[in-house]
Design a protein around this motif. Structure first.
Motif, PDB file in Angstrom:
ATOM      1  N   ILE A 141      -9.166  13.495 -14.635  1.00  0.00           N
ATOM      2  CA  ILE A 141      -8.253  12.355 -14.635  1.00  0.00           C
ATOM      3  C   ILE A 141      -6.835  12.917 -14.623  1.00  0.00           C
ATOM      4  CG2 ILE A 141      -7.522  10.264 -15.835  1.00  0.00           C
ATOM      5  CD1 ILE A 141     -10.239  10.241 -17.237  1.00  0.00           C
ATOM      6  N   VAL A 142      -6.009  12.440 -13.687  1.00  0.00           N
ATOM      7  CA  VAL A 142      -4.618  12.886 -13.619  1.00  0.00           C
ATOM      8  C   VAL A 142      -3.679  11.694 -13.747  1.00  0.00           C
ATOM      9  CG1 VAL A 142      -5.124  14.938 -12.244  1.00  0.00           C
ATOM     10  CG2 VAL A 142      -4.597  12.787 -11.089  1.00  0.00           C
ATOM     11  N   GLN A 143      -2.476  11.959 -14.242  1.00  0.00           N
ATOM     12  CA  GLN A 143      -1.458  10.923 -14.417  1.00  0.00           C
ATOM     13  C   GLN A 143      -0.100  11.516 -14.064  1.00  0.00           C
ATOM     14  OE1 GLN A 143      -1.378   8.143 -18.005  1.00  0.00           O
ATOM     15  NE2 GLN A 143       0.350   9.482 -18.486  1.00  0.00           N
ATOM     16  N   ASN A 144       0.750  10.707 -13.408  1.00  0.00           N
ATOM     17  CA  ASN A 144       2.088  11.195 -13.072  1.00  0.00           C
ATOM     18  C   ASN A 144       3.143  10.560 -13.977  1.00  0.00           C
ATOM     19  OD1 ASN A 144       2.461   8.605 -12.061  1.00  0.00           O
ATOM     20  ND2 ASN A 144       2.332   9.223  -9.918  1.00  0.00           N
ATOM     21  N   SER A 202      -2.529  15.538  -5.688  1.00  0.00           N
ATOM     22  CA  SER A 202      -1.248  15.297  -5.028  1.00  0.00           C
ATOM     23  C   SER A 202      -0.397  14.324  -5.847  1.00  0.00           C
ATOM     24  CB  SER A 202      -1.481  14.733  -3.624  1.00  0.00           C
ATOM     25  OG  SER A 202      -2.137  13.482  -3.694  1.00  0.00           O
ATOM     26  N   ALA A 203       0.859  14.132  -5.401  1.00  0.00           N
ATOM     27  CA  ALA A 203       1.827  13.212  -6.013  1.00  0.00           C
ATOM     28  C   ALA A 203       2.279  13.679  -7.394  1.00  0.00           C
ATOM     29  CB  ALA A 203       1.289  11.789  -6.082  1.00  0.00           C
ATOM     30  N   ASN A 204       2.289  14.989  -7.605  1.00  0.00           N
ATOM     31  CA  ASN A 204       2.935  15.611  -8.776  1.00  0.00           C
ATOM     32  C   ASN A 204       2.461  15.062 -10.121  1.00  0.00           C
ATOM     33  OD1 ASN A 204       4.645  17.224  -7.075  1.00  0.00           O
ATOM     34  ND2 ASN A 204       5.896  15.395  -6.743  1.00  0.00           N
ATOM     35  N   PRO A 205       1.176  15.150 -10.421  1.00  0.00           N
ATOM     36  CA  PRO A 205       0.754  14.730 -11.764  1.00  0.00           C
ATOM     37  C   PRO A 205       1.346  15.646 -12.825  1.00  0.00           C
ATOM     38  CG  PRO A 205      -1.027  15.866 -10.623  1.00  0.00           C
ATOM     39  CD  PRO A 205       0.063  15.673  -9.615  1.00  0.00           C
ATOM     40  N   ASN A 206       1.544  15.095 -14.008  1.00  0.00           N
ATOM     41  CA  ASN A 206       2.062  15.894 -15.119  1.00  0.00           C
ATOM     42  C   ASN A 206       1.168  15.802 -16.352  1.00  0.00           C
ATOM     43  OD1 ASN A 206       2.585  13.301 -15.958  1.00  0.00           O
ATOM     44  ND2 ASN A 206       4.805  13.547 -16.125  1.00  0.00           N
ATOM     45  N   TRP A 207      -0.034  15.261 -16.154  1.00  0.00           N
ATOM     46  CA  TRP A 207      -0.998  15.144 -17.256  1.00  0.00           C
ATOM     47  C   TRP A 207      -2.395  15.255 -16.672  1.00  0.00           C
ATOM     48  CZ3 TRP A 207      -4.941  11.676 -18.356  1.00  0.00           C
ATOM     49  CH2 TRP A 207      -5.437  11.686 -19.670  1.00  0.00           C
ATOM     50  N   TRP A 208      -3.242  16.035 -17.342  1.00  0.00           N
ATOM     51  CA  TRP A 208      -4.602  16.284 -16.857  1.00  0.00           C
ATOM     52  C   TRP A 208      -5.590  16.115 -18.003  1.00  0.00           C
ATOM     53  CZ3 TRP A 208      -0.316  19.135 -16.074  1.00  0.00           C
ATOM     54  CH2 TRP A 208       0.138  19.292 -14.759  1.00  0.00           C
ATOM     55  N   PHE A 209      -6.751  15.579 -17.661  1.00  0.00           N
ATOM     56  CA  PHE A 209      -7.843  15.504 -18.628  1.00  0.00           C
ATOM     57  C   PHE A 209      -9.135  15.869 -17.911  1.00  0.00           C
ATOM     58  CE2 PHE A 209     -11.392  13.366 -20.684  1.00  0.00           C
ATOM     59  CZ  PHE A 209     -11.258  13.812 -21.993  1.00  0.00           C
ATOM     60  N   VAL A 261       7.346   0.229  -5.803  1.00  0.00           N
ATOM     61  CA  VAL A 261       5.958   0.679  -5.813  1.00  0.00           C
ATOM     62  C   VAL A 261       5.941   2.179  -6.093  1.00  0.00           C
ATOM     63  CG1 VAL A 261       3.789   0.785  -4.554  1.00  0.00           C
ATOM     64  CG2 VAL A 261       5.377  -1.104  -4.137  1.00  0.00           C
ATOM     65  N   PHE A 262       5.313   2.571  -7.200  1.00  0.00           N
ATOM     66  CA  PHE A 262       5.276   3.972  -7.595  1.00  0.00           C
ATOM     67  C   PHE A 262       4.151   4.702  -6.854  1.00  0.00           C
ATOM     68  CE2 PHE A 262       6.556   1.869 -11.753  1.00  0.00           C
ATOM     69  CZ  PHE A 262       7.908   1.993 -11.483  1.00  0.00           C
ATOM     70  N   PRO A 263       4.366   5.985  -6.535  1.00  0.00           N
ATOM     71  CA  PRO A 263       3.306   6.737  -5.852  1.00  0.00           C
ATOM     72  C   PRO A 263       2.095   6.936  -6.743  1.00  0.00           C
ATOM     73  CG  PRO A 263       5.112   8.188  -6.480  1.00  0.00           C
ATOM     74  CD  PRO A 263       5.578   6.785  -6.740  1.00  0.00           C
ATOM     75  N   GLN A 264       0.932   6.780  -6.160  1.00  0.00           N
ATOM     76  CA  GLN A 264      -0.327   6.947  -6.886  1.00  0.00           C
ATOM     77  C   GLN A 264      -0.829   8.376  -6.697  1.00  0.00           C
ATOM     78  OE1 GLN A 264      -2.064   4.585  -8.649  1.00  0.00           O
ATOM     79  NE2 GLN A 264      -3.726   5.994  -9.150  1.00  0.00           N
ATOM     80  N   PHE A 309       0.814  -1.217   0.000  1.00  0.00           N
ATOM     81  CA  PHE A 309       0.000   0.000   0.000  1.00  0.00           C
ATOM     82  C   PHE A 309       0.847   1.266   0.000  1.00  0.00           C
ATOM     83  CE2 PHE A 309      -2.847  -3.221   1.730  1.00  0.00           C
ATOM     84  CZ  PHE A 309      -3.980  -3.012   0.963  1.00  0.00           C
ATOM     85  N   ALA A 310       2.092   1.174   0.465  1.00  0.00           N
ATOM     86  CA  ALA A 310       2.988   2.337   0.485  1.00  0.00           C
ATOM     87  C   ALA A 310       3.900   2.292  -0.731  1.00  0.00           C
ATOM     88  CB  ALA A 310       3.810   2.347   1.767  1.00  0.00           C
ATOM     89  N   SER A 311       4.331   3.468  -1.167  1.00  0.00           N
ATOM     90  CA  SER A 311       5.266   3.537  -2.280  1.00  0.00           C
ATOM     91  C   SER A 311       6.702   3.405  -1.766  1.00  0.00           C
ATOM     92  CB  SER A 311       5.093   4.854  -3.037  1.00  0.00           C
ATOM     93  OG  SER A 311       5.353   5.955  -2.183  1.00  0.00           O
ATOM     94  N   GLY A 312       7.619   2.994  -2.659  1.00  0.00           N
ATOM     95  CA  GLY A 312       9.014   2.863  -2.287  1.00  0.00           C
ATOM     96  C   GLY A 312       9.653   1.611  -2.849  1.00  0.00           C
ATOM     97  N   LEU A 313      10.954   1.425  -2.530  1.00  0.00           N
ATOM     98  CA  LEU A 313      11.715   0.226  -2.895  1.00  0.00           C
ATOM     99  C   LEU A 313      11.772  -0.702  -1.689  1.00  0.00           C
ATOM    100  CD1 LEU A 313      14.760   1.528  -4.974  1.00  0.00           C
ATOM    101  CD2 LEU A 313      13.044  -0.121  -5.737  1.00  0.00           C
ATOM    102  N   PHE A 314      11.506  -2.005  -1.897  1.00  0.00           N
ATOM    103  CA  PHE A 314      11.404  -2.924  -0.779  1.00  0.00           C
ATOM    104  C   PHE A 314      12.260  -4.166  -0.994  1.00  0.00           C
ATOM    105  CE2 PHE A 314       7.453  -0.509  -1.007  1.00  0.00           C
ATOM    106  CZ  PHE A 314       7.390   0.000   0.284  1.00  0.00           C
TER     107      PHE A 314
END
Length: 299
Positions: free
Chosen positions: A188-191, A151-158, A122-125, A93-98
């Motif tokens: 709709i957002v996408q990072n 949140s989580a710095n999206p770089n695409w919006w629709f 795990v990439f941030p959602q 459920f958390a983002s990061g390298l494990f």
């Protein structure tokens, strides 16, 4: 020769140990043997799929260890979670390298562990969110400004503004509505990791309408409040009937001034209380409103 009743051995392979006992007094020696089977520690290995993705990320782990039947398993997934199944399914459920560690214990207690570092990414959602102004748009103020709050710095919006064919790819667009109603606006957002989130909010565009009838007027030629006018917003037409206390129609009007204090025969109406009935039609929808009340004529 070993002159002791205790003997310790640590063979690394299967071994047969022969023992001969002699007292050096002429007594015949006694001999025996024992076969020692060396059970190897588990050879731990495992695979997993997928190795990366957006949170929450579901991962299937598959044991590939070489070990005796009946061995037990203990998985540590690097985020504080664990499992004792041989082939677990786990959700990050958390983002990061494990890192992931598998410990295998054979039935007789032999134990081996294997840690594979940084194998799960795990990439941030992003979390889609937005606000809009005005909060209550009307046909007199129909242009809505949308503000991205994701949140989580999206770089695409629709954006879909709830009107067929009306969309935008701007981060903070504006849209002008042309009719009243409830519009379900979708963002709709996408990072950068191609992780997507969606939110839908309702925007209500109303037909702002108001209508006001004063309760008194003073037709006494002093240039102050001499006539009865009605006031309002977003109405196209009205019809007003005014009656005296006996129910007789005194005046009819469909524009301002509604009444100047004279009756139909152009005689000054006496001071007193009169009753009005007014029908009003909205400009954009044609909706009819009806108003009843009392007017005080004061001389």
């Amino acid at each position: 020769d070993v002159c002791s009743s205790d003997l310790s051995l640590s063979p690394i392979t299967d071994t047969t140990v022969f023992v001969s006992v002699n007292d050096n007094c002429g007594t015949p020696s006694v001999s025996d043997s024992v076969h020692i089977s060396v059970i190897p520690s588990p050879l731990v290995d495992f695979t997993w799929t997928p190795d990366s993705g957006c949170q929450p990320l579901d991962v299937t782990f598959t044991d590939g260890s070489i070990t005796a039947p009946g061995s037990t398993y203990f998985w540590q997934f690097g985020d504080g979670g664990s499992d004792t199944q041989q082939n677990p399914f786990y959700t990050y459920f958390a983002s990061g390298l494990f890192d992931v560690t598998l410990t295998v214990t054979a039935p007789i207690g032999c134990e081996s562990s294997l840690t594979k570092p940084a194998i799960i990414n795990v990439f941030p959602q992003p979390a889609a969110n937005f606000s809009f102004t005005p909060v209550q748009p009307t046909l007199f103020n129909p242009t809505v400004e949308f503000h991205d709050l994701s949140s989580a710095n999206p770089n695409w919006w629709f954006w879909d503004f709830g009107v067929s064919g009306s969309t935008s790819s701007l981060q903070n667009p504006t849209y002008t509505y042309t009719d009243t109603g409830s519009y379900y606006v979708t963002l709709i957002v996408q990072n950068q990791y191609l992780c997507i989130d969606t939110i839908i909010r309702e925007v209500k565009v109303t037909d702002l309408f108001s209508f006001f009838v004063p309760n008194s007027f003073t037709p006494n030629s002093d240039a102050k409040n001499n006539v009865l006018n009605v006031y309002g917003l977003n109405y196209s037409s009205f019809k007003a009937n005014i009656y005296n206390r006996w129910g007789q129609l005194i005046v009819q009007a469909d524009k301002n001034p509604v009444w100047d204090g004279f009756d139909k025969d152009r005689n000054p109406a006496p001071e007193g209380t009169y009753v009005y009935f007014i029908q009003v039609w909205e400009t954009f929808t044609g909706k009819k409103h009806e108003y009843r009340g009392i007017i005080n004529l004061i001389r």
